[in-house]
Design a protein around this motif. Structure first.
Motif, PDB file in Angstrom:
ATOM      1  N   ALA A  20       0.942  -0.874  -0.091  1.00 13.22           N
ATOM      2  CA  ALA A  20       0.017   0.215   0.210  1.00 13.22           C
ATOM      3  C   ALA A  20       0.785   1.573   0.166  1.00 13.22           C
ATOM      4  O   ALA A  20       0.155   2.235  -1.019  1.00 13.22           O
ATOM      5  N   SER A  21       2.069   1.226   0.367  1.00  8.32           N
ATOM      6  CA  SER A  21       2.570   2.316   0.837  1.00  8.32           C
ATOM      7  C   SER A  21       3.306   3.040  -0.517  1.00  8.32           C
ATOM      8  O   SER A  21       3.744   3.773  -0.830  1.00  8.32           O
ATOM      9  N   THR A  24       0.977   4.056  -2.989  1.00  9.11           N
ATOM     10  CA  THR A  24       0.583   5.456  -2.357  1.00  9.11           C
ATOM     11  C   THR A  24       1.498   6.125  -3.222  1.00  9.11           C
ATOM     12  O   THR A  24       1.321   7.635  -3.589  1.00  9.11           O
ATOM     13  N   TYR A  27       0.912   7.077  -6.561  1.00 11.56           N
ATOM     14  CA  TYR A  27       0.065   8.259  -7.669  1.00 11.56           C
ATOM     15  C   TYR A  27       1.069   9.608  -6.679  1.00 11.56           C
ATOM     16  O   TYR A  27       1.007  10.387  -7.569  1.00 11.56           O
ATOM     17  N   LEU A  28       1.699   9.842  -5.803  1.00 14.63           N
ATOM     18  CA  LEU A  28       2.209  11.078  -5.653  1.00 14.63           C
ATOM     19  C   LEU A  28       3.274  11.760  -6.821  1.00 14.63           C
ATOM     20  O   LEU A  28       3.344  12.629  -6.384  1.00 14.63           O
ATOM     21  N   VAL A 135      -3.664   8.184   4.439  1.00 16.94           N
ATOM     22  CA  VAL A 135      -2.482   8.691   3.326  1.00 16.94           C
ATOM     23  C   VAL A 135      -1.401   8.787   3.363  1.00 16.94           C
ATOM     24  O   VAL A 135      -0.596   7.900   2.887  1.00 16.94           O
ATOM     25  N   PHE A 138       0.703   5.797   4.835  1.00 14.63           N
ATOM     26  CA  PHE A 138       0.584   4.958   4.105  1.00 14.63           C
ATOM     27  C   PHE A 138       1.947   5.271   2.747  1.00 14.63           C
ATOM     28  O   PHE A 138       3.251   5.242   2.289  1.00 14.63           O
ATOM     29  N   ALA A 139       2.279   6.248   2.569  1.00 16.21           N
ATOM     30  CA  ALA A 139       3.232   7.626   1.820  1.00 16.21           C
ATOM     31  C   ALA A 139       4.418   7.832   2.866  1.00 16.21           C
ATOM     32  O   ALA A 139       5.221   7.668   2.303  1.00 16.21           O
TER      33      ALA A 139
END
Length: 328
Positions: A20-21, A24, A27-28, A135, A138-139
């Motif tokens: 999940a990290s 994320t 995505y960023l 969020v 996870f980042a």
């Protein structure tokens, strides 16, 4: 919990969080590549509290750190589980009380309103802030965990977090419950109030004054460049937003290569890390976490995202610690 269940939980939880990290972070990274900011900036006005409020909370934190280090140096053996649990609950109530009292005192003595205090304006914003904090967790959890693991691998630390040492001596459900609650509620509440809201909020006001950035001025609040080094008055300035462009650029930067707003983030993150002295490599590995927390505050100027990230981070650390200790 049976050994088989503990092992299975470890094999599922940690890879799932890592995956999940990575999603994320991807995505960023895509947002940055497309020219979008990681997080939209929310305009603000300067906080009304004085330097004395900042110093008071930082002194309390420093006294707590020094006291813990002195006690660690004097201790020849770990306290009994009962004594340790009592000390954990005592510390938890103290941190919570100081944090809550800070909000009331800033409101009463400095005239800070809910926006100054970073509180959500509605239930919808509250849930949005909680989601933003998750969020952000996870980042940063994968990079922070990898840095911490690398530091312990390259240079093993002789000191461990007091919670870890005590649980290694002989954990119990009561001890774990006390530690888990203290780590996920009072600690984030106090530390985010002290380091992000009060310290970073004041540092942003200080930076804006030194750089001539007038977009955050309150109405009737003069620049007074000759009085910057003086302690502010406890009397509150008006909470009205000055009639200026909130997204205007500052006239100059205190550090030429550092974007406006990042010096307060770095200072608060560094002090946040140093507040964990005596916890092994935590002071170093927690600075990146402090940078993420500071960035969250600087972009939103709301405290719930920071508290949520901090609480979820600590909760995950506690679950991982429990799984590690429970394995044979």
């Amino acid at each position: 919990m049976p050994v088989e269940e503990v092992s299975s939980a470890s094999q599922v939880l940690i890879p799932a969080v890592a995956a999940a990290s990575m999603v994320t972070i991807g995505y960023l990274a895509n947002r940055l590549a497309s020219g979008k900011p990681l997080l939209e900036y929310r305009p603000r006005v300067s906080v009304p509290w004085p330097l004395t409020a900042v110093l008071l909370l930082q002194v309390l934190t420093l006294v707590n750190v020094i006291s813990a280090l002195v006690n660690m140096g004097r201790a020849t053996e770990l306290p009994s589980n009962e004594t340790f649990i009592m000390s954990v609950w005592s510390g938890a109530f103290t941190m919570s009380g100081v944090a809550i009292a800070t909000y009331f005192l800033l409101n009463i003595l400095a005239g800070a309103n809910s926006s100054d205090l970073g509180l959500p304006s509605s239930t919808r914003e509250l849930f949005a802030d909680v989601g933003l904090g998750i969020v952000a967790f996870f980042a940063c959890i994968l990079p922070v965990s990898l840095l911490d693991g690398l530091l312990h691998l390259l240079v093993p630390s002789e000191t461990k977090h007091p919670f870890i040492e005590q649980m290694l001596q002989g954990d119990s459900p009561g001890m774990f419950a006390a530690i888990a609650i203290a780590a996920t509620i009072p600690a984030p509440l106090f530390e985010e109030t002290a380091f992000r809201l009060v310290l970073q909020g004041w540092l942003e006001k200080w930076e804006d004054r030194l750089t001539g950035f007038t977009a955050t001025l309150r109405r009737h609040e003069p620049m007074r460049p000759e009085g910057i080094l003086e302690l502010d008055s406890l009397s509150s300035a008006s909470a009205d937003i000055a009639a200026v462009e909130v997204n205007a650029s500052p006239q100059r930067r205190l550090v030429t290569w550092l974007p406006h707003g990042w010096l307060p983030i770095i200072v608060s993150a560094t002090i946040f890390g140093l507040a964990h002295l005596g916890h092994g490599w935590a002071p170093v590995s927690l600075i990146p976490l402090g940078l993420v927390l500071g960035y969250l505050y600087q972009r939103t100027h709301r405290i719930v995202p920071c508290m949520t990230l901090h609480a979820v981070f600590n909760a995950f650390s506690m679950i991982r610690l429990w799984l590690i200790i429970s394995e044979p």
